[in-house]
Design a protein around this motif. Sequence first.
Motif, PDB file in Angstrom:
ATOM      1  N   MET A 178      35.360  37.897  -0.955  1.00 54.82           N
ATOM      2  CA  MET A 178      36.023  37.016  -1.660  1.00 54.82           C
ATOM      3  C   MET A 178      37.280  37.779  -2.187  1.00 54.82           C
ATOM      4  O   MET A 178      37.489  38.126  -3.181  1.00 54.82           O
ATOM      5  CB  MET A 178      34.997  36.273  -2.890  1.00 54.82           C
ATOM      6  CG  MET A 178      33.949  35.426  -2.545  1.00 54.82           C
ATOM      7  SD  MET A 178      33.132  34.804  -3.866  1.00 54.82           S
ATOM      8  CE  MET A 178      34.521  33.553  -4.623  1.00 54.82           C
ATOM      9  N   PRO A 179      38.418  37.550  -1.328  1.00 57.15           N
ATOM     10  CA  PRO A 179      39.574  38.490  -1.898  1.00 57.15           C
ATOM     11  C   PRO A 179      40.070  37.661  -3.062  1.00 57.15           C
ATOM     12  O   PRO A 179      40.051  36.502  -3.533  1.00 57.15           O
ATOM     13  CB  PRO A 179      40.625  37.825  -0.694  1.00 57.15           C
ATOM     14  CG  PRO A 179      39.725  37.360   0.607  1.00 57.15           C
ATOM     15  CD  PRO A 179      38.289  37.122   0.054  1.00 57.15           C
ATOM     16  N   LEU A 180      40.499  38.668  -3.988  1.00 55.82           N
ATOM     17  CA  LEU A 180      40.525  38.455  -5.350  1.00 55.82           C
ATOM     18  C   LEU A 180      41.883  38.141  -5.827  1.00 55.82           C
ATOM     19  O   LEU A 180      43.092  38.746  -5.429  1.00 55.82           O
ATOM     20  CB  LEU A 180      40.225  39.665  -6.255  1.00 55.82           C
ATOM     21  CG  LEU A 180      40.155  39.623  -7.815  1.00 55.82           C
ATOM     22  CD1 LEU A 180      39.313  38.946  -8.282  1.00 55.82           C
ATOM     23  CD2 LEU A 180      40.152  41.169  -8.224  1.00 55.82           C
ATOM     24  N   THR A 181      42.016  37.070  -6.781  1.00 53.45           N
ATOM     25  CA  THR A 181      43.341  36.496  -7.215  1.00 53.45           C
ATOM     26  C   THR A 181      43.428  37.451  -8.455  1.00 53.45           C
ATOM     27  O   THR A 181      42.645  37.833  -9.155  1.00 53.45           O
ATOM     28  CB  THR A 181      43.387  35.077  -7.684  1.00 53.45           C
ATOM     29  OG1 THR A 181      43.362  34.233  -6.649  1.00 53.45           O
ATOM     30  CG2 THR A 181      44.612  34.790  -8.578  1.00 53.45           C
ATOM     31  N   THR A 182      44.833  38.256  -8.484  1.00 49.62           N
ATOM     32  CA  THR A 182      44.940  39.243  -9.432  1.00 49.62           C
ATOM     33  C   THR A 182      46.295  39.274  -9.882  1.00 49.62           C
ATOM     34  O   THR A 182      47.300  38.648  -9.175  1.00 49.62           O
ATOM     35  CB  THR A 182      44.403  40.722  -8.892  1.00 49.62           C
ATOM     36  OG1 THR A 182      44.510  41.547  -9.671  1.00 49.62           O
ATOM     37  CG2 THR A 182      45.437  41.170  -7.593  1.00 49.62           C
ATOM     38  N   VAL A 183      46.650  40.217 -10.750  1.00 47.06           N
ATOM     39  CA  VAL A 183      48.125  40.270 -11.511  1.00 47.06           C
ATOM     40  C   VAL A 183      48.390  41.820 -11.048  1.00 47.06           C
ATOM     41  O   VAL A 183      47.764  42.809 -11.267  1.00 47.06           O
ATOM     42  CB  VAL A 183      48.335  39.964 -12.784  1.00 47.06           C
ATOM     43  CG1 VAL A 183      49.627  40.278 -13.187  1.00 47.06           C
ATOM     44  CG2 VAL A 183      47.827  38.689 -13.018  1.00 47.06           C
ATOM     45  N   ARG A 184      49.471  41.709  -9.984  1.00 47.82           N
ATOM     46  CA  ARG A 184      49.645  43.243  -9.520  1.00 47.82           C
ATOM     47  C   ARG A 184      50.616  43.921 -10.459  1.00 47.82           C
ATOM     48  O   ARG A 184      51.402  43.242 -11.029  1.00 47.82           O
ATOM     49  CB  ARG A 184      50.379  42.918  -8.224  1.00 47.82           C
ATOM     50  CG  ARG A 184      50.920  44.469  -7.520  1.00 47.82           C
ATOM     51  CD  ARG A 184      51.541  44.014  -6.306  1.00 47.82           C
ATOM     52  NE  ARG A 184      51.012  43.285  -5.152  1.00 47.82           N
ATOM     53  CZ  ARG A 184      51.294  42.673  -4.249  1.00 47.82           C
ATOM     54  NH1 ARG A 184      52.744  42.368  -4.169  1.00 47.82           N
ATOM     55  NH2 ARG A 184      50.478  41.885  -3.535  1.00 47.82           N
ATOM     56  N   GLN A 185      50.230  45.315 -10.673  1.00 46.74           N
ATOM     57  CA  GLN A 185      51.364  45.923 -11.428  1.00 46.74           C
ATOM     58  C   GLN A 185      51.894  47.205 -10.095  1.00 46.74           C
ATOM     59  O   GLN A 185      51.009  47.565  -9.225  1.00 46.74           O
ATOM     60  CB  GLN A 185      50.737  46.820 -12.507  1.00 46.74           C
ATOM     61  CG  GLN A 185      49.484  47.768 -12.299  1.00 46.74           C
ATOM     62  CD  GLN A 185      49.000  48.481 -13.627  1.00 46.74           C
ATOM     63  OE1 GLN A 185      49.882  48.859 -14.391  1.00 46.74           O
ATOM     64  NE2 GLN A 185      47.609  48.619 -13.689  1.00 46.74           N
ATOM     65  N   PRO A 186      53.139  47.429 -10.349  1.00 44.10           N
ATOM     66  CA  PRO A 186      53.674  48.074  -9.260  1.00 44.10           C
ATOM     67  C   PRO A 186      53.483  49.621  -9.588  1.00 44.10           C
ATOM     68  O   PRO A 186      54.371  50.331 -10.178  1.00 44.10           O
ATOM     69  CB  PRO A 186      55.444  47.844  -9.629  1.00 44.10           C
ATOM     70  CG  PRO A 186      55.401  47.508 -11.010  1.00 44.10           C
ATOM     71  CD  PRO A 186      54.161  46.812 -11.256  1.00 44.10           C
ATOM     72  N   VAL A 187      52.400  50.174  -9.052  1.00 40.48           N
ATOM     73  CA  VAL A 187      51.796  51.401  -9.462  1.00 40.48           C
ATOM     74  C   VAL A 187      52.899  52.354  -8.814  1.00 40.48           C
ATOM     75  O   VAL A 187      53.091  53.588  -9.396  1.00 40.48           O
ATOM     76  CB  VAL A 187      50.457  51.841  -8.810  1.00 40.48           C
ATOM     77  CG1 VAL A 187      50.274  52.927  -8.812  1.00 40.48           C
ATOM     78  CG2 VAL A 187      49.512  50.760  -9.648  1.00 40.48           C
ATOM     79  N   ALA A 188      53.404  52.136  -7.494  1.00 42.59           N
ATOM     80  CA  ALA A 188      54.183  53.293  -6.729  1.00 42.59           C
ATOM     81  C   ALA A 188      55.817  53.154  -7.661  1.00 42.59           C
ATOM     82  O   ALA A 188      56.139  54.424  -7.841  1.00 42.59           O
ATOM     83  CB  ALA A 188      54.483  52.598  -5.548  1.00 42.59           C
ATOM     84  N   GLU A 189      56.052  52.252  -8.272  1.00 42.66           N
ATOM     85  CA  GLU A 189      57.372  52.063  -9.003  1.00 42.66           C
ATOM     86  C   GLU A 189      57.043  52.938 -10.393  1.00 42.66           C
ATOM     87  O   GLU A 189      57.918  54.001 -10.704  1.00 42.66           O
ATOM     88  CB  GLU A 189      57.875  50.797  -9.413  1.00 42.66           C
ATOM     89  CG  GLU A 189      59.035  50.823 -10.326  1.00 42.66           C
ATOM     90  CD  GLU A 189      59.445  49.257 -10.748  1.00 42.66           C
ATOM     91  OE1 GLU A 189      60.370  49.238 -11.387  1.00 42.66           O
ATOM     92  OE2 GLU A 189      58.979  48.432  -9.872  1.00 42.66           O
ATOM     93  N   MET A 190      55.889  52.813 -10.757  1.00 46.72           N
ATOM     94  CA  MET A 190      55.457  53.714 -12.029  1.00 46.72           C
ATOM     95  C   MET A 190      55.355  55.092 -11.909  1.00 46.72           C
ATOM     96  O   MET A 190      56.132  55.806 -12.540  1.00 46.72           O
ATOM     97  CB  MET A 190      54.155  52.905 -12.717  1.00 46.72           C
ATOM     98  CG  MET A 190      53.787  53.501 -13.804  1.00 46.72           C
ATOM     99  SD  MET A 190      52.160  52.789 -14.673  1.00 46.72           S
ATOM    100  CE  MET A 190      52.487  50.913 -14.409  1.00 46.72           C
ATOM    101  N   GLY A 191      54.917  55.370 -10.715  1.00 49.82           N
ATOM    102  CA  GLY A 191      54.659  56.844 -10.515  1.00 49.82           C
ATOM    103  C   GLY A 191      56.150  57.371 -10.365  1.00 49.82           C
ATOM    104  O   GLY A 191      56.134  58.638 -10.559  1.00 49.82           O
ATOM    105  N   ARG A 192      57.307  56.685  -9.541  1.00 54.78           N
ATOM    106  CA  ARG A 192      58.516  57.330  -9.291  1.00 54.78           C
ATOM    107  C   ARG A 192      59.033  57.484 -10.475  1.00 54.78           C
ATOM    108  O   ARG A 192      59.850  58.556 -10.739  1.00 54.78           O
ATOM    109  CB  ARG A 192      59.273  56.369  -8.551  1.00 54.78           C
ATOM    110  CG  ARG A 192      58.675  56.272  -6.896  1.00 54.78           C
ATOM    111  CD  ARG A 192      59.827  55.792  -5.974  1.00 54.78           C
ATOM    112  NE  ARG A 192      59.865  54.216  -6.280  1.00 54.78           N
ATOM    113  CZ  ARG A 192      59.206  53.266  -5.822  1.00 54.78           C
ATOM    114  NH1 ARG A 192      58.265  53.752  -4.695  1.00 54.78           N
ATOM    115  NH2 ARG A 192      59.306  51.870  -5.908  1.00 54.78           N
ATOM    116  N   SER A 193      59.006  56.505 -11.347  1.00 52.19           N
ATOM    117  CA  SER A 193      59.541  56.429 -12.659  1.00 52.19           C
ATOM    118  C   SER A 193      59.045  57.805 -13.802  1.00 52.19           C
ATOM    119  O   SER A 193      59.900  58.286 -14.267  1.00 52.19           O
ATOM    120  CB  SER A 193      59.219  55.216 -13.698  1.00 52.19           C
ATOM    121  OG  SER A 193      59.875  54.044 -12.994  1.00 52.19           O
TER     122      SER A 193
END
Length: 269
Positions: A194-209
């Motif tokens: 059951m593919p999950l509805t979710t709120v995405r956080q931009p992990v890659a952007e966070m890592g670059r920052s």
Amino acid sequence: MVGLCNTRESDDLQLLMRDLLLQHQSDAAILTVPLRHSAAAIARRWLDRVPLMTVNRRVSSQRLVSFHLDNVLAGRLAARHLVALGHRQIGFVGGRPSASTDADRLSGVRAALRVRGLTLRPRHRIDGEFICRSGYNAATRMLGEAERPTAVVCADDHIALGVTGATLDLGPRILEDPAVVGFDDGQAASLRRMPLTTVRQPVAEMGRSVYQLDRIDRIGGRSGHPVEVVLAPTLVVRRTCGADGKWRGHRPAPRTAGRAGSAVGSGGR
């Protein structure tokens, strides 16, 4: 030298690792999942000696660099989507209340419900851990009630996957009812049965920052003000609520469908 410590969401272990790293004369530290109580103690002792940065969760401090998602807005996005689908009885399954992510997402959910004249019933809120088993146990308890919620917001994807697992085990009658939303949009969110509805956080952007090390020059006594980098969340709609346009005859607002679901921009506050 680079040291990596896993504190297993434990206040005591976080404080122990703080002392060990200080003994080894570390030049700086990055806390990726600080808990509010231990992180405050860490900040008080650490910032007098070396720069400190937090990632993913926020900590109140006058001299701290912090990178995190706008978790209050993320909670609002999740709750607004469910209300738009027609849900009025919405539950919340949390992780650790001492985590700022949990507290902020819950705050956002409550704020969105309040705007619509709705409330989060005490029996429809259950705290636990950020693991699948915690979500499974909470859903078994919550969905077994006579007046169970028709939708559940979960503090992260692991909890949400546990909740969806419980709905599958509870049978077809239960499976038709609860919509489920998680947070993070980890890889498993789009790959499960059951593919999950979710709120995405931009992990890659966070890592670059985080690795823009020039920001570290602004802490450790070099600045009298905290530096807080807040990233925008995005709602990703999949099968667990809204992607097929079906729930008790209510039709969600039109969205542009992608391969893994629909992405809804966060917009402003």
